[in-house]
Design a protein around this motif. Structure first.
Motif, mmCIF file in Angstrom:
data_model
loop_
_atom_site.group_PDB
_atom_site.id
_atom_site.type_symbol
_atom_site.label_atom_id
_atom_site.label_comp_id
_atom_site.label_asym_id
_atom_site.label_seq_id
_atom_site.Cartn_x
_atom_site.Cartn_y
_atom_site.Cartn_z
ATOM 1 N N TYR A 1 -8.641 2.988 -1.170
ATOM 2 C CA TYR A 1 -7.177 2.857 -1.176
ATOM 3 C C TYR A 1 -6.757 1.379 -1.202
ATOM 4 C CZ TYR A 1 -7.054 7.763 0.278
ATOM 5 O OH TYR A 1 -7.208 9.125 0.337
ATOM 6 N N ALA B 1 -14.852 4.814 6.902
ATOM 7 C CA ALA B 1 -15.142 6.050 6.163
ATOM 8 C C ALA B 1 -13.971 6.387 5.248
ATOM 9 C CB ALA B 1 -15.413 7.203 7.131
ATOM 10 N N ALA C 1 0.839 -1.201 0.000
ATOM 11 C CA ALA C 1 0.000 0.000 0.000
ATOM 12 C C ALA C 1 0.878 1.256 0.000
ATOM 13 C CB ALA C 1 -0.914 -0.018 1.218
ATOM 14 N N LEU D 1 -5.047 -2.554 5.297
ATOM 15 C CA LEU D 1 -6.313 -3.219 4.977
ATOM 16 C C LEU D 1 -6.149 -4.236 3.849
ATOM 17 C CD1 LEU D 1 -8.876 -0.258 5.198
ATOM 18 C CD2 LEU D 1 -8.129 -1.851 6.987
ATOM 19 N N LEU E 1 -3.255 2.269 8.458
ATOM 20 C CA LEU E 1 -1.899 2.030 7.969
ATOM 21 C C LEU E 1 -0.920 3.110 8.431
ATOM 22 C CD1 LEU E 1 -0.066 0.441 5.933
ATOM 23 C CD2 LEU E 1 -0.965 1.926 4.144
ATOM 24 N N TYR F 1 -0.656 8.990 3.772
ATOM 25 C CA TYR F 1 -0.939 9.792 4.972
ATOM 26 C C TYR F 1 0.303 9.926 5.858
ATOM 27 C CZ TYR F 1 -5.798 9.837 3.590
ATOM 28 O OH TYR F 1 -6.964 10.056 2.886
HETATM 29 C C1 LIG Z 1 -9.720 9.887 4.018
HETATM 30 S S1 LIG Z 1 -8.943 9.225 5.443
HETATM 31 C C2 LIG Z 1 -10.347 8.878 6.453
HETATM 32 C C3 LIG Z 1 -10.011 8.758 7.918
HETATM 33 C C4 LIG Z 1 -11.224 8.513 8.808
HETATM 34 N N1 LIG Z 1 -11.921 7.318 8.457
HETATM 35 C C5 LIG Z 1 -12.142 9.708 8.751
HETATM 36 O O1 LIG Z 1 -13.228 9.584 8.154
HETATM 37 O O2 LIG Z 1 -11.781 10.749 9.288
HETATM 38 C C6 LIG Z 1 -8.417 7.627 4.901
HETATM 39 C C7 LIG Z 1 -7.700 6.811 5.960
HETATM 40 O O3 LIG Z 1 -7.454 5.512 5.433
HETATM 41 C C8 LIG Z 1 -6.139 5.127 5.790
HETATM 42 N N2 LIG Z 1 -5.644 4.150 4.821
HETATM 43 C C9 LIG Z 1 -5.362 4.364 3.516
HETATM 44 N N3 LIG Z 1 -4.915 3.225 2.959
HETATM 45 C C10 LIG Z 1 -4.939 2.284 3.918
HETATM 46 C C11 LIG Z 1 -4.606 0.893 3.964
HETATM 47 N N4 LIG Z 1 -4.145 0.251 2.877
HETATM 48 N N5 LIG Z 1 -4.731 0.247 5.135
HETATM 49 C C12 LIG Z 1 -5.180 0.898 6.259
HETATM 50 N N6 LIG Z 1 -5.519 2.197 6.268
HETATM 51 C C13 LIG Z 1 -5.396 2.874 5.121
HETATM 52 C C14 LIG Z 1 -5.343 6.417 5.780
HETATM 53 O O4 LIG Z 1 -4.144 6.309 6.499
HETATM 54 C C15 LIG Z 1 -6.354 7.394 6.376
HETATM 55 O O5 LIG Z 1 -6.255 7.464 7.761
#
Ligand SMILES: C[S@@+](CC[C@H](N)C(=O)[O-])C[C@H]1O[C@@H](n2cnc3c(N)ncnc32)[C@H](O)[C@@H]1O
Length: 245
Positions: A118, A113, A2, A97, A73, A6
């Motif tokens: 991603y 959310a 991934a 994820l 992540l 962030y």
């Molecule tokens: C747009 S943010 C949303 C954060 C939170 N859910 C909110 O609504 O405020 C997307 C989140 O997904 C996480 N993310 C992106 N790719 C990911 C992955 N492969 N595994 C776990 N988390 C991931 C990012 O680090 C970030 O915290």
């Protein structure tokens, strides 16, 4: 592997200043629509996938959830979530994820959310979630709408009258999409609406409700820029239930 954008300093600094990260859930215009699709969580065990700063995890506990486990992540996001949370019934985990392992039949609700777009291997993730939910458990999540995702960056072009139009390109071409948003080359994965819904039903989920977020007139009156959201759907919100079959 991934991308973990962030944990990129420029991206993180920009993202942290969005209203939804400064004000929390009340700064997210789609939150009332999501909240209406959530089941009662009193005494329930909940997982929040891609939990970010933990706004939802803390809200879920305020509604009476027994335990909330947040997975993300990004070390930056989890560090901030831990700093803002003094509740022993909330636990944050650093996890991808795309390779996530969850305890079996442990959660009543899996919430997410704006994180699943991603994820490259969505079928794997949905199977993992299905195994982690108790029978009858709920999955409620939002993603960038596939119509919005399919529009090439920048998302709009001006027509001859200077009015913004929103072209959709390559909708049926699933897979990687790169955009420049706080950093160059942010990696997301486009899936059609049909693929997203069929992945859920093929993994044993029954669809409960689908929402394509559009702002209310009151929201537009308070934040005129939101009128843009009437032009094309930016967010897709899905609630589904594990059927046990
Ligand atoms: C747009 S943010 C949303 C954060 C939170 N859910 C909110 O609504 O405020 C997307 C989140 O997904 C996480 N993310 C992106 N790719 C990911 C992955 N492969 N595994 C776990 N988390 C991931 C990012 O680090 C970030 O915290």
């Amino acid at each position: 592997m991934a991308q973990n954008i962030y944990d990129n300093a420029d991206f993180f600094n920009g993202y942290s200043q969005l209203p939804r990260q400064v004000k929390g859930l009340d700064g997210a215009p789609e939150w009332p629509a999501i909240r209406a699709m959530l089941p009662t969580v009193k005494n329930k065990n909940v997982a929040d996938l891609g939990c970010g700063f933990g706004w939802a995890a803390r809200w879920l506990r305020e509604q009476g959830a027994a335990e909330v486990h947040g997975y993300d992540l990004s070390e930056n996001m989890i560090e901030r979530a831990r700093a803002d949370t003094a509740d022993p019934a909330i636990d944050y985990h650093i996890a991808d994820l795309d390779t996530l392992a969850l305890p079996k039949a442990c959660f009543d609700l899996v919430y997410s959310a704006l994180a699943f777009h991603y994820v490259e291997n969505f079928p794997r993730l949905v199977t993992t979630i299905g195994q982690a939910l108790v029978d009858g458990g709920d999955l409620v999540f939002s993603i960038e709408h596939p119509i919005f995702m399919a529009a090439r960056h920048p998302h709009w072009i001006a027509d001859e009258d200077g009015r913004k139009t929103w072209p959709v390109n390559g909708y049926a071409m699933e897979g990687e999409r790169r955009t420049d948003w706080f950093a160059k080359g942010v990696l997301k994965y486009h899936r059609t609406l049909a693929t997203t819904l069929n992945t859920l039903t093929e993994a044993g989920f029954a669809l409960r409700h689908i929402a394509e977020f559009a702002p209310t007139q009151d929201q537009i009156a308070a934040t005129p820029d939101l009128a843009e959201e009437l032009e094309r759907p930016m967010m897709l919100i899905i609630s589904a239930c594990k059927t046990g079959s």
